[in-house]
Design a protein around this motif. Structure first.
Motif, PDB file in Angstrom:
ATOM      1  N   ARG A   1       5.384   6.442   2.466  1.00 45.23           N
ATOM      2  CA  ARG A   1       4.745   5.778   3.596  1.00 45.23           C
ATOM      3  C   ARG A   1       5.607   4.616   4.068  1.00 45.23           C
ATOM      4  O   ARG A   1       6.264   3.956   3.270  1.00 45.23           O
ATOM      5  CB  ARG A   1       3.356   5.256   3.193  1.00 45.23           C
ATOM      6  CG  ARG A   1       2.439   6.294   2.592  1.00 45.23           C
ATOM      7  CD  ARG A   1       2.175   7.447   3.544  1.00 45.23           C
ATOM      8  NE  ARG A   1       1.482   7.016   4.742  1.00 45.23           N
ATOM      9  CZ  ARG A   1       0.159   7.067   4.913  1.00 45.23           C
ATOM     10  NH1 ARG A   1      -0.608   7.536   3.948  1.00 45.23           N
ATOM     11  NH2 ARG A   1      -0.396   6.660   6.033  1.00 45.23           N
TER      12      ARG A   1
ATOM     13  N   THR B   1       3.451  13.525  12.873  1.00 41.45           N
ATOM     14  CA  THR B   1       2.609  12.384  12.526  1.00 41.45           C
ATOM     15  C   THR B   1       1.555  12.142  13.602  1.00 41.45           C
ATOM     16  O   THR B   1       0.378  11.900  13.293  1.00 41.45           O
ATOM     17  CB  THR B   1       3.479  11.118  12.354  1.00 41.45           C
ATOM     18  OG1 THR B   1       4.468  11.362  11.349  1.00 41.45           O
ATOM     19  CG2 THR B   1       2.635   9.918  11.976  1.00 41.45           C
TER      20      THR B   1
ATOM     21  N   PHE C   1      -2.218   1.047   3.435  1.00 39.24           N
ATOM     22  CA  PHE C   1      -1.114   1.400   2.570  1.00 39.24           C
ATOM     23  C   PHE C   1       0.009   0.361   2.683  1.00 39.24           C
ATOM     24  O   PHE C   1       1.045   0.599   3.272  1.00 39.24           O
ATOM     25  CB  PHE C   1      -0.591   2.797   2.898  1.00 39.24           C
ATOM     26  CG  PHE C   1      -1.523   3.888   2.485  1.00 39.24           C
ATOM     27  CD1 PHE C   1      -1.613   4.281   1.163  1.00 39.24           C
ATOM     28  CD2 PHE C   1      -2.331   4.513   3.416  1.00 39.24           C
ATOM     29  CE1 PHE C   1      -2.475   5.291   0.776  1.00 39.24           C
ATOM     30  CE2 PHE C   1      -3.196   5.519   3.030  1.00 39.24           C
ATOM     31  CZ  PHE C   1      -3.265   5.913   1.707  1.00 39.24           C
TER      32      PHE C   1
ATOM     33  N   THR D   1       2.531  12.778   7.477  1.00 37.21           N
ATOM     34  CA  THR D   1       3.157  11.689   8.225  1.00 37.21           C
ATOM     35  C   THR D   1       4.614  11.611   7.796  1.00 37.21           C
ATOM     36  O   THR D   1       4.915  11.574   6.599  1.00 37.21           O
ATOM     37  CB  THR D   1       2.467  10.341   7.955  1.00 37.21           C
ATOM     38  OG1 THR D   1       2.494  10.045   6.565  1.00 37.21           O
ATOM     39  CG2 THR D   1       1.023  10.366   8.427  1.00 37.21           C
TER      40      THR D   1
END
Length: 404
Positions: A206, A238, A325, A345
């Motif tokens: 991420r 994404t 996140f 993503t």
């Protein structure tokens, strides 16, 4: 914390109840030519339901899982959460100094997501390292006990996994994880990195774009540097996920109990909810009906029931669907990342490198959210390169470089 061998043995009365529920299914209608536009096609669910009810042999697949996977359970004493009995696979290599590796799944994953990866990673060869692999069923998944108290977040999942590795005699270890497994192993890298957790690999890195206020130079570079063709495809993927595929995340992060009643009571509801993800989150993987139904059956027969698997979303997200996140700092231990084009993503490489100290990158032309199951050979090769001779994490575990 004594280890107990575990064999899957679902009682006959639970199989009978499943069959009766399948027989009582009421299907919704469907618009003409809907296909996947509105969700899972009715024809797919009717076909899978019929197979699950008449033809699918759970006992056959139950035996295959038991024969393939050396499974165990063990009590783990948790700080503030009592004792949890957890289920795991422990596949040991014949190589004495194999590298201890924890494999950590996410949702809607399972311990058996790693079943194709295990024989590859435990394989002995003078050409690549070998691993002792531990595939944990996260608390509330598969045959692990679920937490009974509120507030069981990433730190607690990391604590379970870390204490399991120590209990197995692995004072030093490495990890691989995606989806929630990314959160768990990243937390482990922060909490236990250096002394115990020696290196980690993920297929779900991420990252956030650079801030014009906090990182002005990175932001200017971002504005001036064109994206590659693959990065454009990743950003399009994404955007698709955020606009068309993230409804489940909002529900599970805010009102998981409400959804849980349907998943716990209706096997077809459970099938539709998860099959959608298996289809949409993979890269054209040719799912066989029995593969899907084995996956569904484990969720249906899971120790705590399928609703328990949803609560990690609420706990980690704090009851909101807004992403959280972010870490106070990046782990400092060696890190590897594999990029698959149908991941949910996919951030530009520069963003990922800015957020994480990556020592090994692996780019693939196909594959999605479940690479251990979809692309086991590719994922195994990535891990071998990262932990093999010349890799960024070669020899990180004391006295265990993985070679015969």
């Amino acid at each position: 914390m004594t280890e107990t061998p575990f064999t899957i043995a679902i009682p006959d009365d639970k199989l009978d109840l499943l069959r009766r529920k399948l027989e009582l299914t009421t299907f919704p209608d469907e618009l003409e030519n809907a296909e996947w536009k509105y969700g899972v096609p009715l024809a797919d669910i009717k076909r899978l339901t019929e197979r699950w009810k008449n033809g699918y042999d759970w006992r056959k697949h139950e035996k295959e899982l038991n024969d393939e996977l050396p499974m165990f359970t063990r009590d783990i004493d948790m700080d503030g959460f009592g004792t949890l009995n957890v289920h795991y696979v422990h596949a040991r290599s014949s190589v004495t100094n194999a590298i201890p590796l924890l494999y950590c799944h996410g949702w809607p994953g399972l311990f058996c997501e790693a079943r194709k990866l295990l024989p590859l990673l435990t394989q002995a060869s003078p050409d690549h390292p070998s691993f002792h692999v531990v595939a944990l069923s996260l608390p509330g998944y598969g045959f692990s006990e679920a937490p009974q108290k509120q507030g069981f977040v990433g730190k607690q999942y990391a604590e379970v996994a870390h204490k399991l590795m120590l209990a197995l005699g692995y004072d030093e270890y490495v990890t691989q994880g995606g989806d929630w497994g990314f959160l768990v192993t990243a937390t482990m890298a922060l909490e236990y990195g250096g002394r115990h957790h020696k290196a980690w690999h993920t297929n779900f890195a991420r990252a956030l774009p650079p801030s014009p206020f906090k990182e002005p130079l990175s932001f200017i570079t971002y504005l001036c540097t064109p994206f590659t063709a693959k990065e454009k495809e990743g950003l399009a993927r994404t955007q698709w996920f955020r606009s068309r595929g993230q409804g489940y995340f909002a529900q599970q992060s805010t009102q998981p109990q409400t959804l849980g009643y349907s998943l716990a009571d209706s096997p077809v509801g459970l099938l539709a909810w998860i099959y959608e993800k298996l289809h949409n989150w993979t890269d054209g993987y040719p799912w066989e009906d029995d593969e899907v139904l084995t996956w569904m059956s484990i969720y249906w027969f899971s120790r705590a029931g399928p609703a328990a698997s949803l609560r990690i979303y609420f706990e980690v997200m704090g009851g909101t669907s807004q992403p959280k996140f972010q870490w106070p700092r990046a782990p400092t231990i060696p890190m590897g990342v594999s990029f698959f084009p149908k991941e949910l993503t996919i951030m530009p490489r520069a963003w990922v490198r800015r957020c994480w100290p990556i020592g090994a990158e692996f780019d693939h032309d196909s594959g999605g959210h479940f690479p251990a199951y979809e692309k086991p050979s590719e994922l195994a090769d990535d891990l071998r390169k990262m932990f093999g001779k010349g890799g960024c994490a070669y020899g990180v575990v004391s006295g265990k470089n993985g070679y015969p």
